[in-house]
Scaffold this motif. Structure first.
Motif, mmCIF file in Angstrom:
data_model
loop_
_atom_site.group_PDB
_atom_site.id
_atom_site.type_symbol
_atom_site.label_atom_id
_atom_site.label_comp_id
_atom_site.label_asym_id
_atom_site.label_seq_id
_atom_site.Cartn_x
_atom_site.Cartn_y
_atom_site.Cartn_z
ATOM 1 N N TRP A 32 32.858 41.883 25.530
ATOM 2 C CA TRP A 32 32.392 42.160 26.900
ATOM 3 C C TRP A 32 33.075 41.198 27.880
ATOM 4 O O TRP A 32 33.909 40.370 27.463
ATOM 5 N N ASP A 33 32.707 41.267 29.148
ATOM 6 C CA ASP A 33 33.424 40.463 30.147
ATOM 7 C C ASP A 33 32.506 40.044 31.300
ATOM 8 O O ASP A 33 32.847 40.234 32.476
ATOM 9 N N CYS A 34 31.358 39.474 30.969
ATOM 10 C CA CYS A 34 30.412 39.075 32.018
ATOM 11 C C CYS A 34 31.078 38.041 32.938
ATOM 12 O O CYS A 34 31.793 37.152 32.469
ATOM 13 N N SER A 35 30.778 38.184 34.225
ATOM 14 C CA SER A 35 31.548 37.396 35.198
ATOM 15 C C SER A 35 31.213 35.908 35.169
ATOM 16 O O SER A 35 31.992 35.094 35.625
ATOM 17 N N PHE A 36 30.041 35.529 34.623
ATOM 18 C CA PHE A 36 29.608 34.132 34.641
ATOM 19 C C PHE A 36 29.951 33.396 33.346
ATOM 20 O O PHE A 36 29.610 32.231 33.177
ATOM 21 N N CYS A 37 30.599 34.089 32.399
ATOM 22 C CA CYS A 37 30.727 33.563 31.043
ATOM 23 C C CYS A 37 32.190 33.303 30.707
ATOM 24 O O CYS A 37 33.085 34.025 31.158
ATOM 25 N N SER A 38 32.425 32.286 29.886
ATOM 26 C CA SER A 38 33.813 31.981 29.529
ATOM 27 C C SER A 38 34.096 32.223 28.056
ATOM 28 O O SER A 38 35.133 31.809 27.553
ATOM 29 N N ALA A 39 33.166 32.868 27.345
ATOM 30 C CA ALA A 39 33.424 33.139 25.927
ATOM 31 C C ALA A 39 34.578 34.133 25.793
ATOM 32 O O ALA A 39 35.468 33.968 24.955
ATOM 33 N N TRP A 40 34.576 35.170 26.622
ATOM 34 C CA TRP A 40 35.633 36.199 26.513
ATOM 35 C C TRP A 40 36.977 35.693 27.022
ATOM 36 O O TRP A 40 38.027 36.075 26.517
HETATM 37 S S1 SF4 Z 1 29.152 36.206 25.225
HETATM 38 FE FE1 SF4 Z 1 29.476 36.125 27.403
HETATM 39 S S2 SF4 Z 1 30.776 37.916 27.906
HETATM 40 FE FE2 SF4 Z 1 29.878 38.223 25.890
HETATM 41 S S3 SF4 Z 1 28.042 39.436 26.302
HETATM 42 FE FE3 SF4 Z 1 27.422 37.293 26.168
HETATM 43 S S4 SF4 Z 1 27.432 36.569 28.268
HETATM 44 FE FE4 SF4 Z 1 28.619 38.492 28.217
#
Ligand code: SF4
Ligand code: B12
Length: 498
Positions: free
Chosen positions: A196-204
């Motif tokens: 996924w690509d959530c805007s607040f997250c840096s895992a992706w």
């Molecule tokens: S890891 Fe980050 S990008 Fe992936 S679903 Fe969770 S919050 Fe969203």
């Protein structure tokens, strides 16, 4: 050669809810040891800083590697690097980890010669090559390596997650690691990355939107090696593919491995793959974190969660039916007023879940770092821990913290103190029977840690090291601006380039 790997001190979070083993560093340690080096691991979450200076003087490592997953630890790591340079000028100092990967050049600048290189991306493949290249002018040509003289190509992904299982034997004082009532608690990784690509997250952005998994045999073997009865599964999103969860589960059953597990997943994944979560419930799944993030559709869209409020609520129902203890997070925006906080508080009081609040923070490495138009009110690394507001608050700052903490306090009332004794009496007694007191000791610590005056005063602390001001982008950020490990599509394009 002698290599000392160091994890920095705990921050706000770990003072209360949990303290976890440095899994990434243990995996790097395994790879470095496999390359023939003598390795020690020192975790400053469970040892005082003096211990580092003592180990440096007594053991005299040729190289010291710091793990820097969290921005809030930047000042500490820079100061330790400088202390290392002063005491042992010939020791090679390198820094790696999640946050370090997004701010490599500025770390080198703050270090003013105390850091030999920053290693971007996953450490297993590259750390042994870095050690081999000490004193070599070609160091900065290695993938992911950044020195004051230049930077190598983008880092290479570990293609087989089964390689280099964590060197848990190197971590000392393991009884200090716990996660709430799961005391003591080890950590393990079944999959890595998030599509996924959530805007607040840096895992992706860190993993280039890749997603890899361990084989069921290797995952079960790793869990079998764990001595603790409880395990935090650190995967960004657990059981995205139900069949993988079943395959690992079957292997655990076959080997009669029984633990209590905590994992994190998305609400839509729980809804889609209910059967695999129900199966893991039988295997010992006890506690789950669901990334809810917002109670309204508008905010969910802003975070690019790609899930509806209805699906989130439905997932909570499913988790309840499965009999799981559930923690959820809500992102509090600095623009919130009293009414908005009150609405979340009211809701939190009506649900049985542990409702936790973090403050919306544009982190280097997240898309919001590049696109959030509001000006940052602070560049102090220590405040980038999602518990402080670094964007302008609508309420006066002290009042914002009052509201935030009043809302956090619902959690305290329901899940800490006497409330916890009622809820978790049995596991607590089990932990005590094993001589484990981490959880018990934090039950009444809430107000000394989550404290308005303390949070507010943090903003007035003198700042030695500041985050480099950001450059906002207009439109969609490019792959080069976003990713540490480049996504497969970008890698293919580079390979095909003349
Ligand atoms: S890891 Fe980050 S990008 Fe992936 S679903 Fe969770 S919050 Fe969203
Ligand atoms: C466990 C965990 C924690 C634990 C900390 C455990 C610990 N002792 O390190 C707790 C729960 C305390 C925690 C808290 C927070 N976390 Co956290 N956490 C994670 C999580 C789920 C797993 C970490 C992990 O073990 N990964 C697996 C190992 C193998 O990977 P790794 O640690 O990154 O290590 C690899 C590389 O980074 C590198 N590396 C690491 N160290 C070194 C050192 C050297 C020398 C080298 C060469 C390489 C290297 O090589 C390793 C192997 O490939 C990650 C998500 C994830 N899947 O990574 C989020 C994550 C790291 N956390 C994140 C965040 C935002 C936070 C919080 C701010 C808030 C929150 N809501 O979670 C707080 C902040 C805490 C603080 N101190 O300020 C973000 C990133 C933050 C950022 N950009 O700085 C992540 C990516 C989650 C996310 N989806 O956004 N977290």
């Amino acid at each position: 050669m002698r290599v000392l790997l160091v994890h920095p001190s705990p921050l706000l979070y770990s003072e209360l809810y949990l303290r976890l083993e440095p899994l990434g560093l243990e995996r790097v340690a395994a790879a470095v040891r496999a390359a023939g080096h003598e390795v020690r691991l020192l975790d400053l979450q469970v040892f005082p800083q003096d211990e580092y200076l003592r180990e440096l003087a007594d053991w005299q490592p040729r190289a010291v590697g710091f793990s820097l997953n969290y921005l809030a630890n930047v000042p500490e790591v820079i100061d330790l690097a400088k202390a290392t340079r002063r005491r042992r000028p010939d020791t090679f100092v390198f820094v790696g980890g999640h946050s370090a990967s997004f701010i490599a050049e500025e770390l080198l600048a703050h270090g003013a010669g105390a850091i030999d290189c920053v290693v971007r991306g996953e450490g297993e493949v590259i750390a042994p090559r870095v050690l081999e290249a000490i004193g070599d002018r070609g160091l900065e040509r290695l993938p992911g390596v950044v020195t004051e003289r230049g930077a190598g190509p983008s880092p290479t992904l570990l293609d087989d997650l089964d390689l280099h299982p964590p060197a848990r034997d190197l971590s000392r004082r393991r009884h200090r690691y716990f996660l709430g009532v799961l005391d003591p608690c080890a950590s393990a990784e079944l999959t890595r990355g998030c599509p996924w690509d959530c805007s607040f997250c840096s895992a992706w952005t860190f993993y280039g939107r890749s997603y890899r998994k361990s084989s069921p045999e290797a995952a079960a073997e790793d869990l079998a090696r764990i001595r603790e009865p409880n395990v935090f599964l650190v995967d960004d999103v657990a059981f995205i593919h139900a069949e993988d969860g079943f395959a690992i589960g079957k292997e655990l059953e076959r080997r009669k491995i029984r633990k209590r597990y905590y994992l994190e997943t998305r609400c839509d994944v729980l809804l889609k793959n209910q059967d695999v979560f129900a199966y893991w419930r039988q295997l010992g799944l006890f506690y789950m974190f669901l990334g809810v993030e917002a109670l309204d559709a508008e905010a969910l869209k802003l975070h690019r969660k790609r899930v509806s409020t209805d699906a989130n609520m439905e997932a909570l129902e499913v988790a309840r039916r499965l009999g799981l203890a559930v923690a959820i997070n809500i992102i509090a925006d600095p623009g919130w007023d009293e009414a908005r906080f009150a609405a979340v508080r009211d809701w939190a009081l009506t649900v049985p879940e542990i409702v936790h609040l973090t403050v919306a923070t544009p982190y280097p490495g997240t898309e919001t770092w590049l696109t959030e138009p509001r000006e940052l009110t602070s560049h102090d690394y220590r405040l980038f821990d999602v518990q402080h507001a670094v964007l302008p608050t609508r309420l006066p700052l002290r009042q914002f913290y009052q509201q935030l903490l009043q809302t956090q306090a619902v959690l305290n009332r329901k899940h800490l103190g006497w409330g916890a004794l009622r809820r978790y009496g049995v596991p607590l007694v089990r932990a005590l029977a094993r001589g484990q007191t981490n959880y018990l000791r934090m039950l009444w610590k809430f107000s000394s840690i989550y404290n308005v005056e303390r949070q507010y005063a943090d903003h007035a602390k003198p700042v030695t090291y500041s985050l480099r001001p950001r450059r906002l982008v207009t439109g969609k950020p490019t792959a080069a601006q976003l990713f540490v490990h480049q996504p497969a599509s970008a890698r293919k394009a580079t390979a095909a380039a003349p």
